[in-house]
Structures are given as structure tokens and as C-alpha cells.
Design a protein around this motif. Structure first.
Motif, PDB file in Angstrom:
ATOM      1  N   PHE A   9       0.829  -1.203   0.000  1.00  0.00           N
ATOM      2  CA  PHE A   9       0.000   0.000   0.000  1.00  0.00           C
ATOM      3  C   PHE A   9       0.865   1.256   0.000  1.00  0.00           C
ATOM      4  CE2 PHE A   9      -1.889   3.402   2.586  1.00  0.00           C
ATOM      5  CZ  PHE A   9      -2.912   3.782   1.731  1.00  0.00           C
ATOM      6  N   VAL A  10       1.899   1.286   0.827  1.00  0.00           N
ATOM      7  CA  VAL A  10       2.768   2.469   0.894  1.00  0.00           C
ATOM      8  C   VAL A  10       3.433   2.716  -0.453  1.00  0.00           C
ATOM      9  CG1 VAL A  10       4.885   3.400   1.917  1.00  0.00           C
ATOM     10  CG2 VAL A  10       3.162   2.339   3.372  1.00  0.00           C
ATOM     11  N   ALA A  11       3.877   1.663  -1.112  1.00  0.00           N
ATOM     12  CA  ALA A  11       4.519   1.816  -2.422  1.00  0.00           C
ATOM     13  C   ALA A  11       3.550   2.420  -3.438  1.00  0.00           C
ATOM     14  CB  ALA A  11       5.038   0.469  -2.918  1.00  0.00           C
ATOM     15  N   VAL A  12       2.325   1.914  -3.488  1.00  0.00           N
ATOM     16  CA  VAL A  12       1.335   2.441  -4.427  1.00  0.00           C
ATOM     17  C   VAL A  12       0.985   3.885  -4.069  1.00  0.00           C
ATOM     18  CG1 VAL A  12      -1.033   2.201  -5.290  1.00  0.00           C
ATOM     19  CG2 VAL A  12       0.395   0.164  -4.974  1.00  0.00           C
ATOM     20  N   ALA A  13       0.804   4.151  -2.780  1.00  0.00           N
ATOM     21  CA  ALA A  13       0.433   5.499  -2.347  1.00  0.00           C
ATOM     22  C   ALA A  13       1.532   6.512  -2.662  1.00  0.00           C
ATOM     23  CB  ALA A  13       0.143   5.481  -0.844  1.00  0.00           C
ATOM     24  N   GLU A  14       2.770   6.106  -2.555  1.00  0.00           N
ATOM     25  CA  GLU A  14       3.875   7.025  -2.820  1.00  0.00           C
ATOM     26  C   GLU A  14       4.132   7.193  -4.315  1.00  0.00           C
ATOM     27  OE1 GLU A  14       6.444   6.406   1.310  1.00  0.00           O
ATOM     28  OE2 GLU A  14       7.129   5.468  -0.555  1.00  0.00           O
ATOM     29  N   GLU A  15       3.954   6.125  -5.084  1.00  0.00           N
ATOM     30  CA  GLU A  15       4.180   6.200  -6.532  1.00  0.00           C
ATOM     31  C   GLU A  15       2.975   6.773  -7.282  1.00  0.00           C
ATOM     32  OE1 GLU A  15       6.975   5.697  -7.972  1.00  0.00           O
ATOM     33  OE2 GLU A  15       8.077   4.782  -6.306  1.00  0.00           O
ATOM     34  N   ARG A  16       1.788   6.653  -6.663  1.00  0.00           N
ATOM     35  CA  ARG A  16       0.534   7.067  -7.306  1.00  0.00           C
ATOM     36  C   ARG A  16       0.337   6.366  -8.654  1.00  0.00           C
ATOM     37  NH1 ARG A  16       0.087   9.544  -2.834  1.00  0.00           N
ATOM     38  NH2 ARG A  16      -1.054  11.535  -2.644  1.00  0.00           N
ATOM     39  N   HIS A  17       0.871   5.141  -8.736  1.00  0.00           N
ATOM     40  CA  HIS A  17       0.784   4.407 -10.002  1.00  0.00           C
ATOM     41  C   HIS A  17       1.084   2.943  -9.712  1.00  0.00           C
ATOM     42  CE1 HIS A  17       1.772   3.158 -14.123  1.00  0.00           C
ATOM     43  NE2 HIS A  17       1.105   4.230 -14.534  1.00  0.00           N
ATOM     44  N   PHE A  18       0.201   2.045 -10.145  1.00  0.00           N
ATOM     45  CA  PHE A  18       0.379   0.617  -9.874  1.00  0.00           C
ATOM     46  C   PHE A  18       1.588   0.044 -10.613  1.00  0.00           C
ATOM     47  CE2 PHE A  18      -3.921   0.734  -8.164  1.00  0.00           C
ATOM     48  CZ  PHE A  18      -3.845  -0.178  -7.136  1.00  0.00           C
ATOM     49  N   GLY A  19       1.794   0.497 -11.852  1.00  0.00           N
ATOM     50  CA  GLY A  19       2.914  -0.031 -12.621  1.00  0.00           C
ATOM     51  C   GLY A  19       4.255   0.311 -11.992  1.00  0.00           C
ATOM     52  N   ARG A  20       4.435   1.584 -11.626  1.00  0.00           N
ATOM     53  CA  ARG A  20       5.705   1.995 -11.002  1.00  0.00           C
ATOM     54  C   ARG A  20       5.880   1.327  -9.640  1.00  0.00           C
ATOM     55  NH1 ARG A  20       4.096   7.027 -13.181  1.00  0.00           N
ATOM     56  NH2 ARG A  20       3.353   7.732 -11.126  1.00  0.00           N
ATOM     57  N   ALA A  21       4.795   1.201  -8.882  1.00  0.00           N
ATOM     58  CA  ALA A  21       4.865   0.536  -7.580  1.00  0.00           C
ATOM     59  C   ALA A  21       5.257  -0.926  -7.732  1.00  0.00           C
ATOM     60  CB  ALA A  21       3.534   0.656  -6.846  1.00  0.00           C
ATOM     61  N   ALA A  22       4.714  -1.587  -8.768  1.00  0.00           N
ATOM     62  CA  ALA A  22       5.040  -2.994  -8.999  1.00  0.00           C
ATOM     63  C   ALA A  22       6.525  -3.144  -9.333  1.00  0.00           C
ATOM     64  CB  ALA A  22       4.182  -3.550 -10.133  1.00  0.00           C
TER      65      ALA A  22
END
Length: 295
Positions: A9-22
Motif C-alpha cells: 500500500f505504501v509503495a502504491v500510495a507514494e508512486e501514485r501508479h500501480f505499474g511503477r509501484a510494482a
């Protein structure tokens, strides 16, 4: 819920993008999306607003992000502390010092440990005669003792660190104080100040032995429990004393120290701890002690 869900969740919230978070998490995007959806379902709260171009946080997601970051930071701090404890960098150690070591070894060791092991909490107690330290070790009042051997107690492990000669302590007004060294036989008529005989003091026995080797036994002995009091009594002119050479680090106005020229009698200094009671931080302290004495 698992910690990995918070990290996702923190990764997605900080990247604001699922692809970059992945990419950041080194995983595929579809499983990441599924895990975040499962987290929202478990919480019963929508954390993210999804669009084709970006991801935004809901007000609930903003607050959850703050808490999730705090939880993850606390977990990382706890893991770091656990590693430092395992490595002996963090811990609590209670150390006792015999009277003479109080004024020489204690300050040197305290400085060294503060520099080399700043995460270690120390309780240092000086002026502990050997019998008292032995009792304190057995009752777990201290963990490590610097005392005078011999110590013959089955449950204690004792390591002799060094031997040091006895020196004479004289009032500065004493006629022999003008000499560079003292002949022990010249003190045969003096009143002696010494550690208590009833406490099985190693130094007390060493003093009697040294005097006996030159043909006399002190006619009068005043017994005191603390080294600082002993030297103060000498400074006040109440008698003379024989002490381990390390006591010379204790400077009291009115008392002078002189080497003994006609007999060599040494007392040992040892460190002792409970058998089988070695911890990583104690091992680090013992290594610092040995290094300090080698220097």
C-alpha cells in the motif's frame, strides 16, 4: 493482514501508479492490484481512487498512509535493535570494581566502553572488596567483577588479568617520604592501615605475608573498608599502608607513594563472571578489557 500488505500500500500510495509501484516492489502489477483490493475489502474502507492514468488517495487513505509508515518504521527499528542486541552492541551490564581498580581501571574502562559501545548501558560500582563481589555475582547483583584472586567458587569463571606489586603509602611528613624507595623492614614499628581482615581481604593477607618475609608482623593495624579512607587515614598521619600499585592513581593531599626495595610481593587482578552466563555484549566488554590492558 500482513506487513507485506502495508508495504504494498505504501509503495502504491507514494508512486501514485500501480505499474511503477510494482516495479519498485519487483513484482507483477496484477497481483499487486489484487493485494491492495483485498486490503481494502478486509478494512471495509476505500483507500485509493483509481483512474486510467493515476491513483489518488482518499481521505481515509491519507490517514492510513501515515499510520502504515509509522508501523513499518517501528518494525524496522525493532529489527535493527534486535540485530544490535544479537551482535552485542546493545545491552545492560552491572560491573563491580575492587577498591584499587576503582581509581585506575574503572575510569579508563568507562571511557573506552562509552566510545566503542555507546549502546551499552552500564552500572559501575567501585570500592567492592573481593568477598562482596563474589556474593554480588552469586546473587545476580552484578554481572562482571574486577577483583583480587584467588577466588575458588565453583559457579564463577575467573580470568587473571595482571599482577602488580605492593607499594608503601606514607604521610608526606614521614621521614622515609624523602626517599625514592622504602625498605619494608624500616616500617616494623609503624601503625599500619589496612583492609578488613574479617572480610578475607586478599590485600590484607598480602601485606602480612610481605612483612613476614622481612621478619616482622605489624604490631597495630587499623582496618578500613574503602581505599579512599585508607589513604586519607595515612594522609592524616594515623599510620602507613601497603597497597597495590594501581592505587597511586588516587591522589590525596598529605599522602605519598613509594616503591618497596627489599621485598617483591605482587597481588593479582582478575575479572570474574558467572559460569555459562556469557552474553554477546559481555563478550564485547571482555574484549575491550583485554585490549585496554594490552595497551
Amino acid at each position: 493482514m500482513e506487513l507485506r500488505h502495508l508495504r504494498y500500500f505504501v509503495a502504491v500510495a507514494e508512486e501514485r501508479h500501480f505499474g511503477r509501484a510494482a516495479q519498485r516492489l519487483h513484482m507483477a502489477q496484477p497481483p499487486l492490484s489484487q493485494q491492495i483490493k483485498a486490503l481494502e475489502t478486509e478494512l471495509g474502507v476505500q483507500l485509493l481512487e483509481r483512474s486510467t492514468r493515476r491513483v489518488d488517495l482518499t481521505p481515509a487513505g491519507e490517514r492510513y498512509l501515515e499510520r502504515a509508515r509509522a508501523v513499518l518504521e517501528a518494525v524496522d527499528v525493532a529489527a535493527g535493535e534486535a540485530r544490535r542486541v544479537q551482535d552485542g552492541e546493545v545491552g545492560h551490564l552491572r560491573i563491580g570494581f575492587t577498591g584499587s581498580a576503582t581509581y585506575e581501571l574503572l575510569p579508563r574502562l568507562a571511557r573506552r566502553l562509552r566510545e566503542q559501545l555507546p549502546g551499552l548501558t552500564l552500572e559501575l560500582t567501585g570500592e567492592m572488596l573481593t568477598p562482596r563481589q563474589v556474593r554480588a555475582l552469586k546473587t545476580h547483583e552484578i554481572d562482571l567483577g574486577f577483583l583480587r584472586p584467588p577466588v575458588r567458587v565453583p559457579d564463577l569463571e575467573v580470568h587473571v588479568l595482571r599482577n602488580e606489586p605492593l607499594v608503601a603509602v606514607l604521610p608526606e611528613t614521614h621521614p622515609l617520604a624523602e626517599r625514592q624507595s622504602v625498605v619494608l623492614g624500616d616500617l616494623r614499628d609503624e601503625v599500619f592501615i589496612s583492609y578488613p581482615s574479617h572480610q578475607a581481604s586478599v590485600t590484607y593477607d598480602a601485606v602480612l605475608s610481605a612483612c613476614g618475609r622481612v621478619g616482622f608482623s605489624p604490631k597495630e593495624i587499623h582496618e578500613v573498608a574503602e581505599t579512599s579512607t585508607l589513604v586519607s587515614f595515612v594522609a592524616a598521619g594515623l599510620g602507613v599502608a601497603l597497597v597495590p600499585a594501581s592505587v597511586q592513581h588516587l591522589q590525596i593531599t598529605g599522602a605519598v607513594y613509594r616503591p618497596i626495595s627489599d621485598v617483591t610481593h605482587e597481588v593479582g587482578l582478575a575479572m570474574a563472571h558467572r559460569s555459562g552466563d556469557r552474553t554477546p555484549h559481555m563478550d564485547r566488554v571482555l574484549a575491550q578489557v583485554r585490549s585496554l590492558l594490552e595497551e
